[in-house]
Design an enzyme around this catalytic site. Structure first.
Site, PDB file in Angstrom:
ATOM      1  N   ALA A 160       0.746   9.752  -2.501  1.00 28.05           N
ATOM      2  CA  ALA A 160      -0.695   9.446  -2.535  1.00 28.05           C
ATOM      3  C   ALA A 160      -1.303   9.775  -1.393  1.00 28.05           C
ATOM      4  O   ALA A 160      -2.445  10.225  -1.055  1.00 28.05           O
ATOM      5  CB  ALA A 160      -0.765   7.953  -2.894  1.00 28.05           C
ATOM      6  N   CYS A 219       2.023  -1.430   4.786  1.00 29.24           N
ATOM      7  CA  CYS A 219       1.509  -0.490   6.030  1.00 29.24           C
ATOM      8  C   CYS A 219       1.152  -1.195   7.115  1.00 29.24           C
ATOM      9  O   CYS A 219       1.232  -0.931   8.298  1.00 29.24           O
ATOM     10  CB  CYS A 219       0.614   0.498   5.539  1.00 29.24           C
ATOM     11  SG  CYS A 219       0.771   0.922   3.639  1.00 29.24           S
TER      12      CYS A 219
HETATM   13  N1  7TS Z   1      -3.303   4.210  -2.435  1.00 31.65           N
HETATM   14  C1  7TS Z   1      -2.896   2.955  -2.776  1.00 31.65           C
HETATM   15  C2  7TS Z   1      -3.764   2.361  -3.718  1.00 31.65           C
HETATM   16  C3  7TS Z   1      -1.703   2.547  -2.334  1.00 31.65           C
HETATM   17  O1  7TS Z   1      -1.517   1.185  -2.872  1.00 31.65           O
HETATM   18  C4  7TS Z   1      -0.838   2.901  -1.677  1.00 31.65           C
HETATM   19  C5  7TS Z   1       0.477   2.270  -1.088  1.00 31.65           C
HETATM   20  C6  7TS Z   1      -0.975   4.329  -1.177  1.00 31.65           C
HETATM   21  C7  7TS Z   1      -2.280   4.842  -1.642  1.00 31.65           C
HETATM   22  C8  7TS Z   1       0.062   5.073  -0.256  1.00 31.65           C
HETATM   23  O2  7TS Z   1       0.988   5.563  -1.068  1.00 31.65           O
HETATM   24  P1  7TS Z   1       2.196   6.469  -0.497  1.00 31.65           P
HETATM   25  O3  7TS Z   1       3.130   6.737  -1.801  1.00 31.65           O
HETATM   26  O4  7TS Z   1       1.771   7.667   0.221  1.00 31.65           O
HETATM   27  O5  7TS Z   1       2.952   5.614   0.592  1.00 31.65           O
HETATM   28  N2  7TS Z   1       0.547   1.016  -0.760  1.00 31.65           N
HETATM   29  C9  7TS Z   1       1.083   0.033  -0.259  1.00 31.65           C
HETATM   30  C10 7TS Z   1       0.842  -1.463  -0.286  1.00 31.65           C
HETATM   31  O6  7TS Z   1      -0.173  -2.002  -1.046  1.00 31.65           O
HETATM   32  N3  7TS Z   1       1.760  -1.986   0.542  1.00 31.65           N
HETATM   33  O7  7TS Z   1       2.650  -0.926   0.746  1.00 31.65           O
HETATM   34  C11 7TS Z   1       2.261   0.148   0.390  1.00 31.65           C
END
Ligand code: 7TS
Length: 392
Positions: free
Chosen positions: A71, A326
């Site tokens: 993401a 994070c």
């Molecule tokens: N968007 C949302 C809504 C998320 O909750 C997270 C990760 C990301 C993007 C990023 O995802 P990644 O796979 O690129 O890391 N959220 C969280 C959280 O709520 N606690 O730790 C990570």
């Protein structure tokens, strides 16, 4: 007993996902772009996985679903590319994001703001929700993009994406949604909701980490951010993460199959957990249940520092969170609690419990006992809680 209640940070890889991925490490390890049998034996599994991803989103085969590293990359891609193609060229000068987006949207918005883009940070209301009409109030003829998450990672609040996408379409503004916390929690139907771009990440729905995707509506494809080879139809370069894609496809299929279970059984388990937590005096939950993903509770225990609570829970084998993982290296208050305008002493007391389809009733029963004990212990030594009680 060990109880994992931090599924909004990441989830266990479903064992069925893991077993589908396994052959692609030491047996079928060819680069799909090579010209030999090692490559071609990956082609069908990749195709099947992509079909499962399209099916899970109910995306049309004419649209593009591009696999990314997750993401964070997808969100960066959308905002930065909009900056290059619409803002830097002078065609537009403005984007809108909600003030409670994940840092991968908010920090990217801040970055392009530093380069000259105007950014509106859309407020949420006291329930942690967004009302669609507030979005249209901020749209100008110079607005290039609206980016609002489908569900919030801290509260589980579900935002009215159908309505917002519709009004952006009517006003001719591009619309992006970060659906990381929505996939597997409720049905996503991209044939009926007119979003232009949609972000997802496999490890939030029992797939592997480091792989996710970006959906782009036909005719709205963004130029690549990563240049190099011709992978993903030229939209994203880099050798394909074959095992990751196969795993994400299987995870998407299983998440779709488990939607009813998640929306009824897991919701019921979450609700019973929440009911028990709310029997504790001076506790507050953000966002009404009907407007939340079925797995999430953000709860404040007055007088208790979130980090102190996490410590007690961790000692008893329970994993939860005080805010986005994070941000866990800095002792900040929960960003959503600040955004809803919670009193300062409450903003530091929020704990997020997030369940998954692997969470059991026995685990929740154990967690209830541990949380109640922790609240009693920590309030017993809390000077701020003692003070509040004397004054009330
Ligand atoms: N968007 C949302 C809504 C998320 O909750 C997270 C990760 C990301 C993007 C990023 O995802 P990644 O796979 O690129 O890391 N959220 C969280 C959280 O709520 N606690 O730790 C990570």
């Amino acid at each position: 007993m060990k109880v994992y209640l931090d599924n909004n940070a990441t989830t266990i890889v479903d064992p069925h996902v893991f077993s589908e991925m396994e052959p692609f490490f030491v047996q079928k390890y060819g680069n799909p772009n090579s010209l030999h049998a090692y490559a071609s034996e990956t082609h069908r599994p990749l195709k099947t996985a992509m079909e499962k991803i399209y099916a899970g989103l109910n995306a049309s085969r004419e649209d593009s679903v591009v696999v990314t590293s997750g993401a964070t990359e997808s969100n960066n891609w959308v905002l930065q590319r909009i900056y290059f193609d619409y803002i830097l060229t002078g065609r537009k000068n403005h984007i809108i994001v909600s003030e409670v987006e994940h840092p991968s949207v908010l920090a990217t918005a801040k970055f392009i703001e530093s380069l000259g883009c105007k950014v509106t940070y859309l407020p949420i209301n006291q329930d942690g929700l967004i009302e669609a009409h507030t979005v249209s109030a901020f749209i100008t003829p110079k607005t290039a993009l609206v980016s609002i998450m489908w569900a919030n990672n801290e509260t589980g609040a579900i935002f009215p994406i159908e309505e917002i996408a519709q009004l952006c379409q009517e006003k001719g503004v591009l619309f992006h949604t970060d659906a990381v916390q929505a996939i597997g929690k409720f049905p996503i139907d991209l044939k009926s909701v007119p979003v232009d771009y949609l972000t997802f990440s496999a490890h939030k729905f029992h797939g592997p980490k480091g792989v996710g995707g970006l959906f782009m509506r036909k005719g709205k494809e963004l130029q690549p951010m990563l240049h190099g080879g011709s992978q993903m139809g030229g939209l994203r370069s880099g050798t394909l993460n074959v095992a990751g894609i196969v795993g994400m496809g299987k995870a998407m299929e299983l998440a779709s199959d488990a939607l009813d279970f998640e929306m009824h059984d897991i919701k019921e388990l979450r609700d019973s957990f929440e009911d028990e937590l709310l029997t504790i005096k001076d506790t507050f939950v953000v966002t009404p249940r009907a407007k939340r993903t079925p797995n999430t509770i953000l709860i404040s225990f007055r007088g208790i520092e979130g980090e102190a609570m996490l410590w007690d829970l961790n000692k008893a084998g329970i994993g939860a969170s005080t805010g986005s993982a994070c941000a866990s290296e800095s002792l900040e208050s929960n960003p959503v609690m600040e955004a809803i305008g919670a009193e300062a002493d409450l903003a530091h007391t929020a704990i997020r419990f997030s369940l998954s389809r692997f969470t059991t009733k026995e685990e929740i029963d154990y967690a209830i006992v541990v949380v109640k004990k922790a609240v009693e212990r920590l309030r017993g030594i809390s000077s701020s809680y003692a003070y509040t009680n004397v004054c009330s």
